[in-house]
Design an enzyme around this catalytic site. Structure first.
Site, PDB file in Angstrom:
ATOM      1  N   PHE A 142     -95.103   1.008 -37.039  1.00  0.00           N
ATOM      2  CA  PHE A 142     -94.262   0.501 -35.958  1.00  0.00           C
ATOM      3  C   PHE A 142     -94.278   1.503 -34.814  1.00  0.00           C
ATOM      4  CE2 PHE A 142     -90.474  -0.238 -33.463  1.00  0.00           C
ATOM      5  CZ  PHE A 142     -90.579  -1.598 -33.253  1.00  0.00           C
ATOM      6  N   ASP A 227     -96.829   9.711 -34.034  1.00  0.00           N
ATOM      7  CA  ASP A 227     -95.608   9.108 -33.525  1.00  0.00           C
ATOM      8  C   ASP A 227     -94.449   9.662 -34.348  1.00  0.00           C
ATOM      9  OD1 ASP A 227     -93.383   7.514 -33.147  1.00  0.00           O
ATOM     10  OD2 ASP A 227     -94.506   5.633 -33.040  1.00  0.00           O
ATOM     11  N   LYS A 256     -85.701   8.592 -29.725  1.00  0.00           N
ATOM     12  CA  LYS A 256     -84.518   8.504 -30.592  1.00  0.00           C
ATOM     13  C   LYS A 256     -83.549   9.681 -30.516  1.00  0.00           C
ATOM     14  CE  LYS A 256     -86.246   5.094 -33.918  1.00  0.00           C
ATOM     15  NZ  LYS A 256     -85.269   4.013 -33.832  1.00  0.00           N
TER      16      LYS A 256
HETATM   17  N1  PLP Z   1     -92.045   4.530 -32.928  1.00  0.00           N
HETATM   18  C1  PLP Z   1     -91.350   4.575 -34.057  1.00  0.00           C
HETATM   19  C2  PLP Z   1     -91.901   5.323 -35.234  1.00  0.00           C
HETATM   20  C3  PLP Z   1     -90.107   3.937 -34.172  1.00  0.00           C
HETATM   21  O1  PLP Z   1     -89.429   3.982 -35.316  1.00  0.00           O
HETATM   22  C4  PLP Z   1     -89.612   3.238 -33.040  1.00  0.00           C
HETATM   23  C5  PLP Z   1     -88.324   2.534 -33.098  1.00  0.00           C
HETATM   24  O2  PLP Z   1     -87.792   2.235 -34.143  1.00  0.00           O
HETATM   25  C6  PLP Z   1     -90.383   3.218 -31.873  1.00  0.00           C
HETATM   26  C7  PLP Z   1     -91.588   3.878 -31.850  1.00  0.00           C
HETATM   27  C8  PLP Z   1     -89.905   2.504 -30.657  1.00  0.00           C
HETATM   28  O3  PLP Z   1     -88.903   3.220 -30.042  1.00  0.00           O
HETATM   29  P1  PLP Z   1     -87.995   2.536 -28.905  1.00  0.00           P
HETATM   30  O4  PLP Z   1     -87.179   1.484 -29.588  1.00  0.00           O
HETATM   31  O5  PLP Z   1     -87.185   3.675 -28.350  1.00  0.00           O
HETATM   32  O6  PLP Z   1     -88.909   1.956 -27.894  1.00  0.00           O
END
Ligand code: PLP
Length: 401
Positions: A142, A227, A256
């Site tokens: 994700f 990520d 986050k």
């Molecule tokens: N990358 C990861 C690993 C995530 O867990 C999330 C959100 O849960 C995102 C990216 C996306 O982040 P945002 O909701 O701040 O766009």
């Protein structure tokens, strides 16, 4: 006439005016302190989700509030047309404590990943030519909801109906080096993955996996993008999760917990990778404004206080042990997994009834991939609060099983 708002009123108003993009639980919080939240009727909850791994320092953290107040009274926004000292100070801290030499600030996780995809492609295009554009990403990953990040997200349920997505992404199973090798060809410019898959079900790779991926990247002239939007900033017990896997990425994304609730994202890179961005290549109007970067620096300095991360590790070990005790008692629990304070209980059935039962008892937890209960409390959670959750989970497993 009473001015009390009932949750039914709030839900009805939301239904009228908000797009139905979230399957919201019918609760509205009005106040928070530490790991506790209060809803509009005064009911108190213990928060084991932290706004999905965001409020790492808990709610209403005094230093965060103080920084926010001070900076709000001084200056909110100028523009990246000018220098922003808070932004520089935050980048100095982030680079001092990570593999990275350079930072770009944006506003969210998905935006940070957009930046990572652009940077990797531009770097490869300048260095190796236009054929090197493929990004190898993982099934079950994700990375966010904007079209680039969504194109890197290996879950059909998020992608369906939004095509055509960005070309140039190939997917392989997470933690499978053989599949990675089979999918790799000359066009690969980067491998992009979460060091622990969060939304994908709190999946932790084998100890050597990330190191082996990085080795292949180096040998085959590709960049490693990690990520760490969910795993970063202390969540897994070290400032960044990659530290536990004896390797380093070329590019990393954060969001986050960085603002403890204020919107901020960051793209970090080595000097070598970052050199592909020149003026005009990438930008964000709000990115790294004086307010969010002041708060993020306070967050970072709290996370880096002597002993803080060691405590997160200890509490993570304790929490996991207590979850392991539940597994011994309840056969519906298939597995306990995770790192630090990002933990999952894999059930043999849907987890939603358990999430709802915990909520009714005043505990916020979450379920991902239908059957995996996910715990991501504020990192300041106490052992007593962990014990309280374990007691409630035990009751809930008894009542519903
Ligand atoms: N990358 C990861 C690993 C995530 O867990 C999330 C959100 O849960 C995102 C990216 C996306 O982040 P945002 O909701 O701040 O766009």
């Amino acid at each position: 006439m009473s001015t009390e708002k009932t949750i039914q009123d709030i839900v009805a108003r939301a239904d009228r005016v908000l797009m139905h993009t979230y399957a919201r639980t019918p609760v509205a919080f009005v106040r928070g302190e530490g790991c506790r939240l209060w809803d509009q009727e005064g009911k108190v909850y213990l928060d084991f989700l932290a706004g999905i791994a965001v409020t790492a320092l808990g709610h209403g953290h005094p230093r965060v509030t103080e920084t926010l107040r001070n900076q709000a009274g001084k200056l909110l926004h100028t523009s990246n047309l000018y220098h922003i000292e808070n932004q520089i100070a935050l980048a100095e801290r982030l680079t001092e404590h990570s593999f990275a030499d350079k930072v770009f600030f944006c506003n969210s996780g998905t935006e940070a990943n957009e930046g990572a995809i652009k940077l990797a492609r531009r770097y490869a295009s300048e260095k190796y030519g236009p054929h090197k554009t493929t990004i190898l990403a993982m099934f079950n990953s994700f990375h966010g909801r904007t079209l680039g990040s969504l194109s890197a997200t290996g879950q059909e349920k998020f992608r369906k109906g939004f095509g055509p997505l960005l070309p140039g992404f190939s997917f392989v199973p997470f933690n499978d080096l053989k599949a990675l090798d089979q999918a790799w060809d000359d066009s690969v410019c980067a491998v992009m993955l979460e060091p622990v898959q969060g939304e994908g079900g709190v999946r932790v790779p084998d100890p050597d996996y990330l190191k082996e991926v990085k080795r292949r990247c180096r040998e085959r002239e590709a960049l490693l993008i990690l990520d760490e939007v969910q795993t970063g900033l202390g969540r897994t017990g070290t400032l960044f999760c990659y530290e536990q896997f004896e390797t380093q990425p070329d590019i990393m994304t954060l969001a986050k917990a960085l603002g403890n609730g204020l919107p901020i994202g960051a793209l970090l890179a080595t000097d070598e990778a970052a050199s592909a961005f020149q003026p005009g290549n990438h930008a964000a109007t709000f990115g790294g404004n004086p307010l969010v970067t002041a708060v993020a620096e306070t967050v970072l300095s709290e996370l880096l206080k002597e002993g803080f991360l060691a405590e997160v590790r200890d509490k993570g070990v304790y929490f996991k042990k207590r979850l392991g005790e539940l597994k011994e008692k309840f056969p519906l629990i298939q597995e306990v997994r995770g790192l630090g304070l990002l933990l999952g209980l894999v059930l043999d059935r849907p987890g939603k009834p358990y999430v709802d039962a915990c909520l009714a008892k005043g505990f916020l937890i979450n379920c991902t991939q239908e059957t995996i209960l996910r715990f991501a409390p504020p990192l300041i959670v106490s052992q007593g609060e962990i014990d309280a959750l374990i007691e409630v989970l035990e009751e809930v497993f008894k009542e519903l099983s």
